[in-house]
Design a protein around this motif. Structure first.
Motif, PDB file in Angstrom:
ATOM      1  N   ARG A  77     105.733  -5.482   2.053  1.00 14.42           N
ATOM      2  CA  ARG A  77     106.843  -5.269   2.991  1.00 14.42           C
ATOM      3  C   ARG A  77     106.968  -3.779   3.288  1.00 14.42           C
ATOM      4  N   ASN A  78     106.984  -3.436   4.579  1.00 14.62           N
ATOM      5  CA  ASN A  78     107.197  -2.060   5.009  1.00 14.62           C
ATOM      6  C   ASN A  78     108.687  -1.891   5.308  1.00 14.62           C
ATOM      7  N   PRO A  79     109.429  -1.236   4.416  1.00 17.17           N
ATOM      8  CA  PRO A  79     110.880  -1.124   4.604  1.00 17.17           C
ATOM      9  C   PRO A  79     111.272  -0.313   5.840  1.00 17.17           C
ATOM     10  N   GLN A  80     110.395   0.559   6.297  1.00 20.08           N
ATOM     11  CA  GLN A  80     110.692   1.386   7.467  1.00 20.08           C
ATOM     12  C   GLN A  80     110.913   0.528   8.717  1.00 20.08           C
ATOM     13  N   PHE A  81     110.256  -0.615   8.800  1.00 24.57           N
ATOM     14  CA  PHE A  81     110.368  -1.487   9.967  1.00 24.57           C
ATOM     15  C   PHE A  81     110.918  -2.858   9.583  1.00 24.57           C
ATOM     16  N   SER A  82     111.787  -2.882   8.578  1.00 20.95           N
ATOM     17  CA  SER A  82     112.398  -4.126   8.118  1.00 20.95           C
ATOM     18  C   SER A  82     113.905  -3.940   8.026  1.00 20.95           C
ATOM     19  N   ASN A  83     114.627  -5.025   8.280  1.00 26.15           N
ATOM     20  CA  ASN A  83     116.079  -5.024   8.136  1.00 26.15           C
ATOM     21  C   ASN A  83     116.529  -6.462   7.927  1.00 26.15           C
TER      22      ASN A  83
ATOM     23  N   ALA B 270     111.234  -8.554   8.986  1.00 26.89           N
ATOM     24  CA  ALA B 270     110.474  -7.931   7.895  1.00 26.89           C
ATOM     25  C   ALA B 270     109.068  -7.667   8.409  1.00 26.89           C
ATOM     26  N   CYS B 271     108.642  -6.420   8.275  1.00 26.65           N
ATOM     27  CA  CYS B 271     107.281  -6.041   8.645  1.00 26.65           C
ATOM     28  C   CYS B 271     106.415  -6.192   7.398  1.00 26.65           C
TER      29      CYS B 271
ATOM     30  N   VAL C 101     102.336  -8.500  10.069  1.00 26.10           N
ATOM     31  CA  VAL C 101     103.048  -9.698  10.498  1.00 26.10           C
ATOM     32  C   VAL C 101     104.528  -9.355  10.524  1.00 26.10           C
ATOM     33  N   MET C 102     105.132  -9.574  11.683  1.00 23.19           N
ATOM     34  CA  MET C 102     106.569  -9.366  11.830  1.00 23.19           C
ATOM     35  C   MET C 102     107.257 -10.713  11.672  1.00 23.19           C
ATOM     36  N   LEU C 103     108.011 -10.854  10.601  1.00 21.30           N
ATOM     37  CA  LEU C 103     108.799 -12.053  10.375  1.00 21.30           C
ATOM     38  C   LEU C 103     110.156 -11.822  11.029  1.00 21.30           C
TER      39      LEU C 103
END
Length: 144
Positions: free
Chosen positions: A28-34, A38-39, A48-50
């Motif tokens: 998981r890339n936290p920079q592009f997750s919220n 989730a990136c 993969v963008m969930l």
């Protein structure tokens, strides 16, 4: 810049999907997750963008199909060996995924299996002999 692919998938439970993808080897890339997305990173080029259903709907007005009932795409990843194909499939099963929803393929020079994520998205995982990848499949494989 290296060309990359971002596969966007609608998911019904972001936390559960994130755990599943981490279990099969994504990070998981936290920079592009919220709380809406989730990136999940598999390599420098594959992400993969969930996306929660509500967030997905901000990108398209098309209905979100139930991937357990219909398939719009089959996603395929290569692995470095037959054993690596079996390992990611086993990890998917251990994380609650359904394994081998599509037929296992074993042509000698190429081997493939598959799994479904919690939402029913199908991932095929394959290995191909490096010689066959460079030269093409054996003639007998193309005879059918």
């Amino acid at each position: 810049m290296t060309q990359m692919i971002f596969v966007n998938l609608p998911v019904s439970d972001l936390a559960a999907s994130t755990r599943f993808y981490e279990a099969v080897g994504f990070t998981r890339n936290p920079q592009f997750s919220n709380e809406m997305a989730a990136c999940m990173v598999l390599s420098d080029a594959i992400h993969v963008m969930l996306l929660t259903h509500d967030f997905w709907k901000t990108f398209t007005s098309k209905a979100i199909p139930d991937a357990r009932d219909s398939a719009q795409v089959l996603l395929c990843l290569s692995r470095e060996s037959r054993e690596a194909v079996d390992a990611i499939t086993a990890n998917a099963q251990a994380a609650g995924g359904i394994i081998d929803p599509t037929p296992t393929q074993d042509m000698g020079f190429m081997y493939g299996r598959s799994f479904e994520d919690p939402d029913g998205h199908i991932w095929e995982v394959m290995w191909m002999d490096p010689q066959a990848a460079a030269e093409g499949p054996p003639a007998e494989a193309m005879a059918n």
